[in-house]
Design a protein around this motif. Structure first.
Motif, PDB file in Angstrom:
ATOM      1  N   ALA A   1     -12.531 -37.506  77.672  1.00 35.30           N
ATOM      2  CA  ALA A   1     -11.809 -37.827  76.433  1.00 35.30           C
ATOM      3  C   ALA A   1     -12.775 -37.740  75.250  1.00 35.30           C
ATOM      4  CB  ALA A   1     -11.212 -39.223  76.524  1.00 35.30           C
ATOM      5  N   GLU A   2     -12.397 -36.951  74.258  1.00 28.58           N
ATOM      6  CA  GLU A   2     -13.261 -36.734  73.093  1.00 28.58           C
ATOM      7  C   GLU A   2     -12.693 -37.453  71.880  1.00 28.58           C
ATOM      8  OE1 GLU A   2     -16.039 -34.761  72.448  1.00 28.58           O
ATOM      9  OE2 GLU A   2     -16.337 -34.301  74.575  1.00 28.58           O
ATOM     10  N   PRO A   3     -13.452 -38.397  71.299  1.00 36.87           N
ATOM     11  CA  PRO A   3     -12.991 -39.027  70.052  1.00 36.87           C
ATOM     12  C   PRO A   3     -12.960 -38.002  68.914  1.00 36.87           C
ATOM     13  CG  PRO A   3     -14.882 -40.207  70.995  1.00 36.87           C
ATOM     14  CD  PRO A   3     -14.727 -38.934  71.762  1.00 36.87           C
ATOM     15  N   GLN A   4     -12.158 -38.276  67.887  1.00 34.99           N
ATOM     16  CA  GLN A   4     -12.091 -37.363  66.736  1.00 34.99           C
ATOM     17  C   GLN A   4     -13.432 -37.240  66.029  1.00 34.99           C
ATOM     18  OE1 GLN A   4      -8.920 -37.627  63.803  1.00 34.99           O
ATOM     19  NE2 GLN A   4      -7.847 -39.003  65.188  1.00 34.99           N
ATOM     20  N   TYR A   5     -14.154 -38.354  65.989  1.00 36.13           N
ATOM     21  CA  TYR A   5     -15.434 -38.393  65.275  1.00 36.13           C
ATOM     22  C   TYR A   5     -16.513 -38.957  66.188  1.00 36.13           C
ATOM     23  CZ  TYR A   5     -12.483 -37.925  61.156  1.00 36.13           C
ATOM     24  OH  TYR A   5     -11.570 -37.479  60.242  1.00 36.13           O
ATOM     25  N   ASP A   6     -17.743 -38.538  65.922  1.00 35.00           N
ATOM     26  CA  ASP A   6     -18.898 -39.139  66.546  1.00 35.00           C
ATOM     27  C   ASP A   6     -19.325 -40.264  65.604  1.00 35.00           C
ATOM     28  OD1 ASP A   6     -20.995 -39.577  68.248  1.00 35.00           O
ATOM     29  OD2 ASP A   6     -22.216 -37.913  67.523  1.00 35.00           O
ATOM     30  N   ALA A   7     -19.128 -41.500  66.014  1.00 33.40           N
ATOM     31  CA  ALA A   7     -19.391 -42.650  65.152  1.00 33.40           C
ATOM     32  C   ALA A   7     -20.681 -43.348  65.577  1.00 33.40           C
ATOM     33  CB  ALA A   7     -18.222 -43.620  65.210  1.00 33.40           C
ATOM     34  N   TRP A   8     -21.537 -43.589  64.576  1.00 29.13           N
ATOM     35  CA  TRP A   8     -22.796 -44.266  64.842  1.00 29.13           C
ATOM     36  C   TRP A   8     -22.870 -45.522  63.989  1.00 29.13           C
ATOM     37  CZ3 TRP A   8     -27.815 -41.054  65.666  1.00 29.13           C
ATOM     38  CH2 TRP A   8     -27.570 -40.013  66.567  1.00 29.13           C
TER      39      TRP A   8
ATOM     40  N   CYS B   1     -29.030 -43.266  77.050  1.00 26.16           N
ATOM     41  CA  CYS B   1     -27.633 -43.454  77.440  1.00 26.16           C
ATOM     42  C   CYS B   1     -27.556 -44.489  78.544  1.00 26.16           C
ATOM     43  CB  CYS B   1     -27.048 -42.125  77.912  1.00 26.16           C
ATOM     44  SG  CYS B   1     -25.297 -42.237  78.324  1.00 26.16           S
ATOM     45  N   PRO B   2     -26.901 -45.600  78.368  1.00 26.93           N
ATOM     46  CA  PRO B   2     -26.124 -45.966  77.185  1.00 26.93           C
ATOM     47  C   PRO B   2     -27.031 -46.449  76.057  1.00 26.93           C
ATOM     48  CG  PRO B   2     -26.002 -47.735  78.783  1.00 26.93           C
ATOM     49  CD  PRO B   2     -26.802 -46.619  79.429  1.00 26.93           C
ATOM     50  N   ASN B   3     -26.481 -46.478  74.840  1.00 27.19           N
ATOM     51  CA  ASN B   3     -27.229 -46.966  73.681  1.00 27.19           C
ATOM     52  C   ASN B   3     -26.327 -47.887  72.865  1.00 27.19           C
ATOM     53  OD1 ASN B   3     -25.816 -45.405  71.484  1.00 27.19           O
ATOM     54  ND2 ASN B   3     -26.501 -43.700  72.770  1.00 27.19           N
ATOM     55  N   ASP B   4     -26.914 -48.523  71.877  1.00 26.34           N
ATOM     56  CA  ASP B   4     -26.146 -49.433  71.006  1.00 26.34           C
ATOM     57  C   ASP B   4     -25.815 -48.788  69.671  1.00 26.34           C
ATOM     58  OD1 ASP B   4     -26.120 -51.622  72.816  1.00 26.34           O
ATOM     59  OD2 ASP B   4     -28.220 -51.999  72.326  1.00 26.34           O
ATOM     60  N   ILE B   5     -26.019 -47.483  69.551  1.00 24.67           N
ATOM     61  CA  ILE B   5     -25.799 -46.756  68.303  1.00 24.67           C
ATOM     62  C   ILE B   5     -24.398 -46.136  68.259  1.00 24.67           C
ATOM     63  CG2 ILE B   5     -26.618 -44.844  66.864  1.00 24.67           C
ATOM     64  CD1 ILE B   5     -28.647 -47.164  67.105  1.00 24.67           C
ATOM     65  N   GLN B   6     -24.057 -45.413  69.282  1.00 22.80           N
ATOM     66  CA  GLN B   6     -22.793 -44.679  69.281  1.00 22.80           C
ATOM     67  C   GLN B   6     -21.615 -45.592  69.616  1.00 22.80           C
ATOM     68  OE1 GLN B   6     -24.287 -41.463  71.953  1.00 22.80           O
ATOM     69  NE2 GLN B   6     -23.177 -40.173  70.503  1.00 22.80           N
ATOM     70  N   LEU B   7     -20.547 -45.403  68.839  1.00 26.17           N
ATOM     71  CA  LEU B   7     -19.293 -46.114  69.083  1.00 26.17           C
ATOM     72  C   LEU B   7     -18.282 -45.102  69.602  1.00 26.17           C
ATOM     73  CD1 LEU B   7     -19.072 -48.094  65.727  1.00 26.17           C
ATOM     74  CD2 LEU B   7     -20.100 -48.853  67.873  1.00 26.17           C
ATOM     75  N   ILE B   8     -17.552 -45.475  70.611  1.00 30.81           N
ATOM     76  CA  ILE B   8     -16.507 -44.605  71.149  1.00 30.81           C
ATOM     77  C   ILE B   8     -15.192 -45.125  70.585  1.00 30.81           C
ATOM     78  CG2 ILE B   8     -15.475 -43.619  73.222  1.00 30.81           C
ATOM     79  CD1 ILE B   8     -18.529 -43.102  72.916  1.00 30.81           C
ATOM     80  N   LEU B   9     -14.658 -44.414  69.575  1.00 28.05           N
ATOM     81  CA  LEU B   9     -13.490 -44.910  68.853  1.00 28.05           C
ATOM     82  C   LEU B   9     -12.274 -44.011  69.056  1.00 28.05           C
ATOM     83  CD1 LEU B   9     -15.140 -45.790  65.426  1.00 28.05           C
ATOM     84  CD2 LEU B   9     -14.599 -47.331  67.303  1.00 28.05           C
ATOM     85  N   PHE B  10     -11.186 -44.648  69.425  1.00 28.63           N
ATOM     86  CA  PHE B  10      -9.904 -43.966  69.529  1.00 28.63           C
ATOM     87  C   PHE B  10      -8.870 -44.805  68.796  1.00 28.63           C
ATOM     88  CE2 PHE B  10     -12.137 -42.740  73.452  1.00 28.63           C
ATOM     89  CZ  PHE B  10     -12.054 -41.355  73.359  1.00 28.63           C
ATOM     90  N   THR B  11      -7.887 -44.159  68.227  1.00 28.87           N
ATOM     91  CA  THR B  11      -6.750 -44.907  67.688  1.00 28.87           C
ATOM     92  C   THR B  11      -5.938 -45.430  68.871  1.00 28.87           C
ATOM     93  OG1 THR B  11      -5.247 -43.031  67.647  1.00 28.87           O
ATOM     94  CG2 THR B  11      -6.626 -43.373  65.680  1.00 28.87           C
TER      95      THR B  11
ATOM     96  N   PHE C   1     -19.668 -41.574  60.324  1.00 29.14           N
ATOM     97  CA  PHE C   1     -18.765 -40.737  61.110  1.00 29.14           C
ATOM     98  C   PHE C   1     -19.171 -39.279  60.938  1.00 29.14           C
ATOM     99  CE2 PHE C   1     -15.283 -43.453  62.558  1.00 29.14           C
ATOM    100  CZ  PHE C   1     -15.546 -44.611  61.863  1.00 29.14           C
ATOM    101  N   PHE C   2     -19.425 -38.627  62.045  1.00 29.55           N
ATOM    102  CA  PHE C   2     -19.809 -37.214  62.047  1.00 29.55           C
ATOM    103  C   PHE C   2     -18.696 -36.386  62.669  1.00 29.55           C
ATOM    104  CE2 PHE C   2     -23.611 -39.800  62.407  1.00 29.55           C
ATOM    105  CZ  PHE C   2     -24.466 -39.254  61.474  1.00 29.55           C
ATOM    106  N   LYS C   3     -18.536 -35.186  62.141  1.00 30.64           N
ATOM    107  CA  LYS C   3     -17.601 -34.213  62.713  1.00 30.64           C
ATOM    108  C   LYS C   3     -18.334 -32.884  62.751  1.00 30.64           C
ATOM    109  CE  LYS C   3     -13.225 -33.055  63.749  1.00 30.64           C
ATOM    110  NZ  LYS C   3     -12.441 -33.709  64.780  1.00 30.64           N
ATOM    111  N   ASP C   4     -18.369 -32.262  63.915  1.00 35.26           N
ATOM    112  CA  ASP C   4     -19.115 -31.007  64.091  1.00 35.26           C
ATOM    113  C   ASP C   4     -20.547 -31.157  63.575  1.00 35.26           C
ATOM    114  OD1 ASP C   4     -16.808 -29.826  65.160  1.00 35.26           O
ATOM    115  OD2 ASP C   4     -16.116 -29.287  63.137  1.00 35.26           O
ATOM    116  N   ASN C   5     -21.153 -32.283  63.894  1.00 31.44           N
ATOM    117  CA  ASN C   5     -22.548 -32.585  63.539  1.00 31.44           C
ATOM    118  C   ASN C   5     -22.789 -32.715  62.039  1.00 31.44           C
ATOM    119  OD1 ASN C   5     -23.496 -32.682  66.234  1.00 31.44           O
ATOM    120  ND2 ASN C   5     -23.543 -30.444  66.274  1.00 31.44           N
TER     121      ASN C   5
END
Ligand SMILES: [Zn+2]
Length: 83
Positions: free
Chosen positions: A47-54, A17-27, A64-68
């Motif tokens: 702030a929690e994004p809807q999805y964990d985006a890699w 952390c930080p890494n180049d894999i995870q994207l922090i996406l919000f509308t 896009f992951f949701k609840d792993n």
């Protein structure tokens, strides 16, 4: 901390952390709501994004992951950077 094997074969990990894999996406709407909450004292790191985006750093597929659980997967259909 997790690892995931991309369809191209690269093993992705978010252990650094930080890494180049995870994207922090919000509308845009979510971002406006977050900005409003921040102005009222909300910690932006909560702030929690809807999805964990890699994003794969090799082939740029996005997962896009949701609840792993993997829920969406995108691959580049056309790449205009080389044209
Ligand atoms: Zn990949």
């Amino acid at each position: 901390m997790a690892t995931f094997k991309c369809d191209c074969g690269k093993v992705l990990a978010n252990s650094i952390c930080p890494n180049d894999i995870q994207l922090i996406l919000f509308t845009d709407r979510e971002w406006e709501n977050i900005r409003e909450k921040v102005s009222n004292g909300f910690d932006i790191y909560d702030a929690e994004p809807q999805y964990d985006a890699w994003r794969c750093t090799e082939c740029e597929r996005i997962y896009f992951f949701k609840d792993n659980k993997l829920v969406f997967q995108y691959a580049i259909e056309k790449d205009y950077r080389k044209s």
